[in-house]
Design a protein around this motif. Structure first.
Motif, PDB file in Angstrom:
ATOM      1  N   SER A 195       0.855  -1.189   0.000  1.00 23.98           N
ATOM      2  CA  SER A 195       0.000   0.000   0.000  1.00 23.98           C
ATOM      3  C   SER A 195       0.890   1.237   0.000  1.00 23.98           C
ATOM      4  CB  SER A 195      -0.902   0.017   1.232  1.00 23.98           C
ATOM      5  OG  SER A 195      -0.137   0.276   2.402  1.00 23.98           O
ATOM      6  N   LEU A 196       0.332   2.354  -0.427  1.00 24.94           N
ATOM      7  CA  LEU A 196       1.120   3.588  -0.381  1.00 24.94           C
ATOM      8  C   LEU A 196       1.394   4.010   1.057  1.00 24.94           C
ATOM      9  CD1 LEU A 196      -0.074   5.890  -3.282  1.00 24.94           C
ATOM     10  CD2 LEU A 196       1.867   4.334  -3.169  1.00 24.94           C
ATOM     11  N   ALA A 197       0.526   3.630   1.976  1.00 26.00           N
ATOM     12  CA  ALA A 197       0.804   3.912   3.385  1.00 26.00           C
ATOM     13  C   ALA A 197       2.065   3.173   3.829  1.00 26.00           C
ATOM     14  CB  ALA A 197      -0.387   3.507   4.243  1.00 26.00           C
ATOM     15  N   ARG A 198       2.207   1.924   3.407  1.00 28.20           N
ATOM     16  CA  ARG A 198       3.409   1.159   3.746  1.00 28.20           C
ATOM     17  C   ARG A 198       4.641   1.752   3.067  1.00 28.20           C
ATOM     18  NH1 ARG A 198       4.859  -4.895   1.525  1.00 28.20           N
ATOM     19  NH2 ARG A 198       7.026  -4.914   2.244  1.00 28.20           N
ATOM     20  N   HIS A 242      13.416   5.941  10.113  1.00 25.11           N
ATOM     21  CA  HIS A 242      14.818   6.259  10.386  1.00 25.11           C
ATOM     22  C   HIS A 242      15.738   5.102  10.012  1.00 25.11           C
ATOM     23  CE1 HIS A 242      18.380   7.883  12.204  1.00 25.11           C
ATOM     24  NE2 HIS A 242      18.448   6.906  13.095  1.00 25.11           N
ATOM     25  N   ARG A 243      15.373   3.896  10.417  1.00 21.19           N
ATOM     26  CA  ARG A 243      16.188   2.716  10.115  1.00 21.19           C
ATOM     27  C   ARG A 243      15.277   1.570   9.671  1.00 21.19           C
ATOM     28  NH1 ARG A 243      22.080   2.049  10.772  1.00 21.19           N
ATOM     29  NH2 ARG A 243      22.782   4.072  11.539  1.00 21.19           N
ATOM     30  N   PRO A 244      14.757   1.638   8.471  1.00 18.71           N
ATOM     31  CA  PRO A 244      13.895   0.548   7.998  1.00 18.71           C
ATOM     32  C   PRO A 244      14.705  -0.718   7.757  1.00 18.71           C
ATOM     33  CG  PRO A 244      14.395   2.040   6.206  1.00 18.71           C
ATOM     34  CD  PRO A 244      14.968   2.667   7.447  1.00 18.71           C
ATOM     35  N   ALA A 262      13.454  -4.695  -1.433  1.00 14.21           N
ATOM     36  CA  ALA A 262      12.299  -5.227  -2.156  1.00 14.21           C
ATOM     37  C   ALA A 262      11.465  -4.103  -2.763  1.00 14.21           C
ATOM     38  CB  ALA A 262      11.446  -6.079  -1.221  1.00 14.21           C
ATOM     39  N   LEU A 263      11.272  -3.035  -2.017  1.00  9.12           N
ATOM     40  CA  LEU A 263      10.497  -1.915  -2.539  1.00  9.12           C
ATOM     41  C   LEU A 263      11.192  -1.272  -3.734  1.00  9.12           C
ATOM     42  CD1 LEU A 263       9.223  -0.162   0.716  1.00  9.12           C
ATOM     43  CD2 LEU A 263       7.891  -1.506  -0.909  1.00  9.12           C
ATOM     44  N   SER A 264      12.511  -1.203  -3.697  1.00 12.69           N
ATOM     45  CA  SER A 264      13.247  -0.577  -4.798  1.00 12.69           C
ATOM     46  C   SER A 264      13.055  -1.327  -6.111  1.00 12.69           C
ATOM     47  CB  SER A 264      14.738  -0.484  -4.463  1.00 12.69           C
ATOM     48  OG  SER A 264      15.380  -1.748  -4.575  1.00 12.69           O
ATOM     49  N   ARG A 265      12.670  -2.598  -6.020  1.00  8.34           N
ATOM     50  CA  ARG A 265      12.509  -3.436  -7.211  1.00  8.34           C
ATOM     51  C   ARG A 265      11.044  -3.661  -7.576  1.00  8.34           C
ATOM     52  NH1 ARG A 265      16.916  -7.794  -4.849  1.00  8.34           N
ATOM     53  NH2 ARG A 265      18.808  -6.620  -5.400  1.00  8.34           N
ATOM     54  N   ARG A 273      19.698   3.608  -0.667  1.00  8.96           N
ATOM     55  CA  ARG A 273      19.508   3.543   0.783  1.00  8.96           C
ATOM     56  C   ARG A 273      19.717   2.124   1.295  1.00  8.96           C
ATOM     57  NH1 ARG A 273      14.336   5.384   4.528  1.00  8.96           N
ATOM     58  NH2 ARG A 273      15.585   5.809   6.387  1.00  8.96           N
ATOM     59  N   ALA A 274      19.249   1.135   0.540  1.00  6.72           N
ATOM     60  CA  ALA A 274      19.471  -0.257   0.936  1.00  6.72           C
ATOM     61  C   ALA A 274      20.964  -0.564   0.984  1.00  6.72           C
ATOM     62  CB  ALA A 274      18.757  -1.197  -0.023  1.00  6.72           C
TER      63      ALA A 274
END
Length: 207
Positions: free
Chosen positions: A152-155, A163-165, A172-175, A190-191
């Motif tokens: 979701s866009l909220a996620r 700060h430190r995901p 995974a989000l980057s892909r 960032r990853a």
């Protein structure tokens, strides 16, 4: 200069891959382009802004925050990255959240509005235009594809602003399918940084 000041349209308009015909973005480094061609802001958020800033009563509505579209009954918790919607003759795909900037405070004439939008995650989002065509006020926006039902866009916004995901989640989000090129690059970087920090805390590689 700013492209924040929008005029409500009551007639059909052509939506191209660069956005609505006649729309302008003053600073193309941060606004506009194919991955951010159309900005939607959920109509239900206007009431939340007024609740936080009573002086805005009667002053906020479609177009106030620089958005091109406003739709009631849907928000960032209900749509996902990569969602494809049919609207008029067009197909639009969600590419990223909108990152609020100082121009929101300037536009609304109140201090702290941009921070409130960011903190509450009531940012709205950007579309890329997959199929160009004409859209008109009152057109229904229909979901036709959902490649990332778990994002979701909220996620997405929560991870983007954390700060430190978790590095695996950022990677995974980057892909993820549909993500804008700019955010894909930023999240991948960032990853990489998070991995280097983790390696440093663990004493580096054992190779």
């Amino acid at each position: 200069m700013t492209g924040m000041f929008k005029t409500r349209l009551d007639a059909p308009v052509l939506c191209s891959r660069e956005g609505l015909v006649g729309d302008k973005q003053a600073d193309r480094r941060y606004h506009g382009g194919p991955d951010k061609a159309v900005h939607l802001y959920p109509a239900d958020h206007y009431a939340r802004l007024v609740a936080a800033f009573p002086a805005l009563a009667g002053q906020v509505g479609p177009g106030t925050l620089g958005e091109n579209l406003s739709v009631a009954g849907v928000d960032e918790t209900q749509v996902c990255l990569g969602d494809v919607f049919a609207l008029g003759d067009c197909r639009l795909q969600i590419t990223q959240s909108r990152r609020p900037c100082w121009k929101i405070d300037h536009r609304l004439g109140v201090s702290g509005a941009s921070r409130r939008v960011a903190d509450e995650g009531i940012t709205g989002w950007y579309f890329r235009v997959l199929d160009e065509g004409v859209i008109a006020p009152g057109d229904d926006m229909m979901l036709v594809e959902r490649p990332n039902p778990d994002i979701s866009l909220a996620r997405l916004w929560a991870v983007e602003t954390a700060h430190r995901p978790a590095v695996d989640e950022v990677r995974a989000l980057s892909r993820a399918a549909g993500l804008s090129a700019g955010w894909a690059k930023k999240l991948a970087q960032r990853a990489d940084w998070l991995e280097r920090q983790a390696d440093g805390m663990n004493g580096g590689s054992n190779d």
